[in-house]
Motif scaffolding. Structure first.
Motif, mmCIF file in Angstrom:
data_model
loop_
_atom_site.group_PDB
_atom_site.id
_atom_site.type_symbol
_atom_site.label_atom_id
_atom_site.label_comp_id
_atom_site.label_asym_id
_atom_site.label_seq_id
_atom_site.Cartn_x
_atom_site.Cartn_y
_atom_site.Cartn_z
ATOM 1 N N LEU A 1 0.844 -1.194 0.000
ATOM 2 C CA LEU A 1 0.000 0.000 0.000
ATOM 3 C C LEU A 1 0.883 1.249 0.000
ATOM 4 N N TYR A 2 0.885 1.972 -1.138
ATOM 5 C CA TYR A 2 1.662 3.205 -1.255
ATOM 6 C C TYR A 2 0.901 4.364 -0.622
ATOM 7 N N LEU A 3 1.650 5.211 0.088
ATOM 8 C CA LEU A 3 1.089 6.397 0.735
ATOM 9 C C LEU A 3 1.108 7.588 -0.222
ATOM 10 N N PRO A 4 0.445 8.689 0.118
ATOM 11 C CA PRO A 4 0.381 9.858 -0.771
ATOM 12 C C PRO A 4 1.763 10.421 -1.087
ATOM 13 N N ILE A 5 1.895 10.997 -2.296
ATOM 14 C CA ILE A 5 3.196 11.519 -2.703
ATOM 15 C C ILE A 5 3.389 12.992 -2.357
ATOM 16 N N TYR A 6 2.298 13.733 -2.129
ATOM 17 C CA TYR A 6 2.435 15.179 -1.890
ATOM 18 C C TYR A 6 1.667 15.647 -0.660
#
Length: 361
Positions: free
Chosen positions: A142-147
């Motif tokens: 699960l990737y988290l937000p980039i910005y």
């Protein structure tokens, strides 16, 4: 027959009213972090960024490249995540900026399976990631937000389902590639977090990639070099030429790169030129600036090689994002197409450098 349908209706109602069981994500394995931090959701914490600029301090709170590994046999997965801000950018999708991006390991390969959609007003978000799966045990990334900055994250599964740390993770954390750079590295303008090029390379290789992209602020300040040199890595990548001016590159690149080469002689360092700005083909001023930056960094590379630093390598921008001028959203920042192309160009060279690297410290 009527009783049968009533039973089915009651069963459906019960399922609709079923409340997922949430578990704090901190119980699972985090990847994509150069060093341990407090809190866990930031890329660098306040102690590590103390000597750095205010912009780098702020951008270090963004969770670009950080992902959570877990396994579950639940038929569905939900998420509940709190953000520091609800702000979106014009050239980044809300899902990439502030949402979540879920992959499942399927027959030995990571396959996309769902996203967490952020709201447009509230910083507390909750929603489904994937539904109606079979109940075999599966591994998820699960990737988290980039910005944006995540302040809390919980993963929800069906009552009675199992969720836990992964016993045999499909990400080899002993093979770490640490990348320092600009907004392009951070993920602008991927459609979702998993489409930033370090995340693409991570799934292709099974290695751990550390995304230290700082939007507009990958300017090679010396304190960053000092911190990079302390990070466990088998390969370093410097993809930061888009941000500093040509004059800043003249002043900063040589001491920055030499410090890293000197402190970590066992680790290959890949220096990447900045891709040509698409509007620079028409805006002659922009075109001149980009060419000058690449000319200057090439001179720095040549000087360091002449001094005997054999572990330094160079990737020209030619063909980095293709030749059809269709790989950006705004002439500078990459779309998914651009990120895929950059990953494909970098992959063979990174595989070569990984073989050359000494065991990670």
């Amino acid at each position: 027959m009527r009783l049968f349908f009533l039973l089915l209706l009651c069963s459906a109602c019960a399922m609709a009213q079923e409340k997922p069981v949430y578990t704090d994500a901190r119980n699972f394995q985090f990847i994509g972090k150069g060093l341990p931090t407090d809190p866990v959701y930031v890329r660098l914490d306040t102690v590590q960024t103390r000597p750095m600029t205010q912009a780098v301090k702020y951008l270090s709170t963004h969770s670009a490249g950080i992902a959570v590994l877990f396994q579950t046999n639940s038929p569905y997965i939900r998420a509940r995540w709190q953000l520091a801000k609800g702000l979106f950018y014009a050239n980044i999708t809300p899902i990439a900026h502030s949402g979540l991006d879920l992959y499942c390991l399927n027959k030995g390969r990571w396959q996309w399976c769902g996203v967490g959609r952020p709201g447009d007003k509230d910083t507390l978000n909750e929603g489904p990631l994937v539904s109606d799966m079979d109940t075999a045990m599966k591994q998820f990334l699960l990737y988290l937000p980039i910005y944006n900055q995540v302040t809390s994250l919980e993963i929800g599964v069906a009552p009675g389902a199992s969720i836990s740390r992964v016993e045999k993770p499909a990400v080899d954390t002993t093979r770490r590639v640490v990348i320092y750079g600009s907004s392009i590295l951070q993920g602008a303008s991927a459609s979702r977090a998993g489409m930033a090029y370090p995340a693409i390379l991570q799934r292709r290789t099974g290695w751990e990639f550390i995304n230290l992209g700082y939007s507009g602020n990958g300017k090679m300040e010396f304190p960053v070099a000092e911190l990079l040199a302390t990070m466990p890595a088998k390969v370093f990548v410097l993809d930061c030429i888009p941000n500093p001016s040509a004059e800043e590159i003249r002043e900063r690149a040589y001491p920055f790169i030499k410090h890293l080469l000197t402190k970590r002689p066992e680790v290959p360092v890949l220096l990447v030129e900045t891709a040509f700005r698409e509007h620079g083909y028409f805006d002659l001023k922009v075109g001149k600036v980009v060419k000058e930056k690449n000319d200057v960094i090439r001179d720095v590379y040549t000087k360091l090689k002449s001094e005997g630093f054999k572990q330094l390598y160079y990737l020209p921008a030619t063909g980095l994002i293709g030749h059809d001028h269709e790989a950006t959203i705004d002439g500078t920042h990459l779309t998914d197409l651009g990120f895929m192309r950059q990953a494909e160009v970098m992959l063979p060279l990174l595989e070569k450098l990984m073989k050359k690297s000494a065991p990670a410290k």
